[in-house]
Design an enzyme around this catalytic site. Structure first.
Site, PDB file in Angstrom:
ATOM      1  CG  ASP A   1      57.722  36.232  33.100  1.00  0.00           C
ATOM      2  OD1 ASP A   1      58.738  36.839  32.715  1.00  0.00           O
ATOM      3  OD2 ASP A   1      57.734  35.356  33.986  1.00  0.00           O
TER       4      ASP A   1
ATOM      5  CE  LYS B   1      62.345  39.340  36.591  1.00  0.00           C
ATOM      6  NZ  LYS B   1      61.325  39.517  37.669  1.00  0.00           N
TER       7      LYS B   1
ATOM      8  N   GLY C   1      60.876  31.734  37.037  1.00  0.00           N
ATOM      9  CA  GLY C   1      60.933  31.578  35.587  1.00  0.00           C
ATOM     10  C   GLY C   1      59.622  30.952  35.136  1.00  0.00           C
ATOM     11  CB  ALA C   2      57.169  31.992  32.556  1.00  0.00           C
TER      12      ALA C   2
ATOM     13  NE  ARG D   1      56.900  35.555  40.966  1.00  0.00           N
ATOM     14  CZ  ARG D   1      58.057  35.709  40.305  1.00  0.00           C
ATOM     15  NH1 ARG D   1      58.784  34.658  39.994  1.00  0.00           N
ATOM     16  NH2 ARG D   1      58.464  36.914  39.949  1.00  0.00           N
TER      17      ARG D   1
HETATM   18  O1  MRU Z   1      60.807  36.929  38.418  1.00  0.00           O
HETATM   19  P1  MRU Z   1      61.334  35.759  37.630  1.00  0.00           P
HETATM   20  O2  MRU Z   1      62.751  35.430  37.937  1.00  0.00           O
HETATM   21  O3  MRU Z   1      60.416  34.562  37.729  1.00  0.00           O
HETATM   22  O4  MRU Z   1      61.285  36.279  36.131  1.00  0.00           O
HETATM   23  C1  MRU Z   1      61.725  35.447  35.117  1.00  0.00           C
HETATM   24  C2  MRU Z   1      61.712  36.079  33.785  1.00  0.00           C
HETATM   25  O5  MRU Z   1      61.338  37.217  33.614  1.00  0.00           O
HETATM   26  C3  MRU Z   1      62.095  35.203  32.621  1.00  0.00           C
HETATM   27  O6  MRU Z   1      62.728  35.942  31.631  1.00  0.00           O
HETATM   28  C4  MRU Z   1      60.821  34.581  32.053  1.00  0.00           C
HETATM   29  O7  MRU Z   1      60.098  33.942  33.051  1.00  0.00           O
HETATM   30  C5  MRU Z   1      61.117  33.617  30.981  1.00  0.00           C
HETATM   31  S1  MRU Z   1      61.794  32.121  31.608  1.00  0.00           S
HETATM   32  C6  MRU Z   1      62.035  31.053  30.341  1.00  0.00           C
END
Ligand code: MRU
Length: 348
Positions: free
Chosen positions: A238, A249, A46-47, A88
């Site tokens: 993200d 995502k 999650g970002a 990442r």
């Molecule tokens: O691959 P992830 O689980 O890190 O992806 C997370 C997402 O796409 C979330 O929607 C995004 O990071 C927003 S979190 C507040």
């Protein structure tokens, strides 16, 4: 409250998000290499949560640097930052947090040991600020949600909740605020193939807090909208380009198209630290490609016959014209207003 990253007794504790929902446990991180690995393997994901974790990672690396020479310290710190930055590629919060840590180190005057204490304080600040930011995003989101019906059904994708931030969440922050204000009937959670963050994480957060949640597979969203079950969609981000194009995502883009086709408003909820002003639009956002086993394997079960090839992009980019508003800690803005309204706010 759920806090995915906790600083305690000189080390970071991360909720192991790969073990949820069956096991709620923590991983102890005392070395920056382990923090980098935890980000790569999505123990923390999650970002904004990645940003917080990386900030502590920079400090963990800093405290291992064995020199009193300022220049040598900064050189080694940059190498550590580079390793953390290679974990990442898509979530810009990672790079934002690392840049803020490096800036704090460079701007601090005094002995190396003092710079180290400033770095720990800066990581703690990033953590605490994100929590406040998410609470503000949640509350500002209430300003743009449809006024009718009184109790809304909101659909979300992936997990943009407490687990994905310092706590509270962005998209799920809006859901939490709506629930608190009596404006939420139910949240629909896309299960979010292939890694199932919606199934495993979003539903876990909701059940824990008594928020009514209905899980659907990603392919059911259009049908649910056609049936009138969804009043609005709220997702996280993200990386948001200066024109409002939004990486989130994989599956977010198709959800936005489907929402447009059914006249369901589609909102993005994200902190300022998720906006990448250097990118004029979303075409340059790097999209992470992950291992195909995320598609072909669920637990111990192999889903496909040998010989199949796979493509596994972890994110997609939703064009700004599909987004009704971007909800930030400073308020909600149409993507076209983003630059004019927010660019002067300094994120770093
Ligand atoms: O691959 P992830 O689980 O890190 O992806 C997370 C997402 O796409 C979330 O929607 C995004 O990071 C927003 S979190 C507040």
């Amino acid at each position: 409250m759920i806090y995915p990253v906790i600083w305690q007794e000189d080390r970071a504790l991360l909720i192991d998000q790969n073990r949820l929902p069956t096991e709620y446990s923590f991983v102890e991180i005392s070395r920056y290499e382990d923090m980098a690995e935890a980000i790569k393997t999505m123990i923390v994901r999650g970002a904004p949560a990645i940003g917080v974790a990386a900030a502590y990672g920079v400090y963990l690396g800093a405290r291992e640097i064995d020199t009193a020479d300022r220049q040598e310290f900064l050189t080694q710190l940059e190498q550590i930052a580079q390793i953390l930055g290679q974990t990442r590629p898509t979530a810009v919060n990672l790079f934002w947090a690392i840049a803020r840590m490096l800036k704090a180190a460079r701007q601090t005057v005094g002995p190396v040991d003092y710079i180290k204490t400033v770095l720990l304080e800066t990581a703690k600040e990033i953590n605490a600020e994100d929590l406040q930011t998410c609470q503000a995003i949640g509350d500002r989101g209430l300003e743009v949600l449809p006024t009718q019906p009184e109790k809304l059904c909101l659909l979300t994708h992936c997990n943009a909740g407490a687990l994905a931030t310092a706590g509270y969440g962005t998209a799920l922050g809006v859901v939490r605020s709506a629930w608190r204000e009596g404006r939420l009937a139910r949240v629909y959670a896309d299960e979010t193939r292939p890694r199932l963050q919606g199934a495993k994480l979003t539903t876990w957060e909701c059940v824990r807090e008594g928020i009514p949640v209905t899980a659907i597979t990603d392919s059911m969203a259009a049908h649910c909208m056609k049936q009138g079950l969804i009043d609005a969609v709220v997702v996280g981000a993200d990386r948001i380009a200066a024109n409002g194009d939004t990486a989130n995502k994989i599956g977010t883009y198709s959800l936005a198209l489907v929402a447009k086709a059914h006249n369901v408003p589609f909102f993005v909820a994200a902190p300022l630290s998720t906006i990448d002003w250097e990118l004029p639009d979303g075409s340059q956002i790097p999209i992470e490609e992950r291992h195909p086993s995320e598609i072909y394997q669920v637990g111990d079960t192999i889903l496909y016959p040998p010989g199949v090839e796979f493509y596994n992009p972890a994110f997609d980019v939703t064009p700004a014209n599909l987004i009704a508003a971007i909800v930030t800690e400073y308020g909600a803005f149409a993507p076209s207003q983003l630059k004019e309204k927010l660019h002067q706010q300094q994120a770093v």
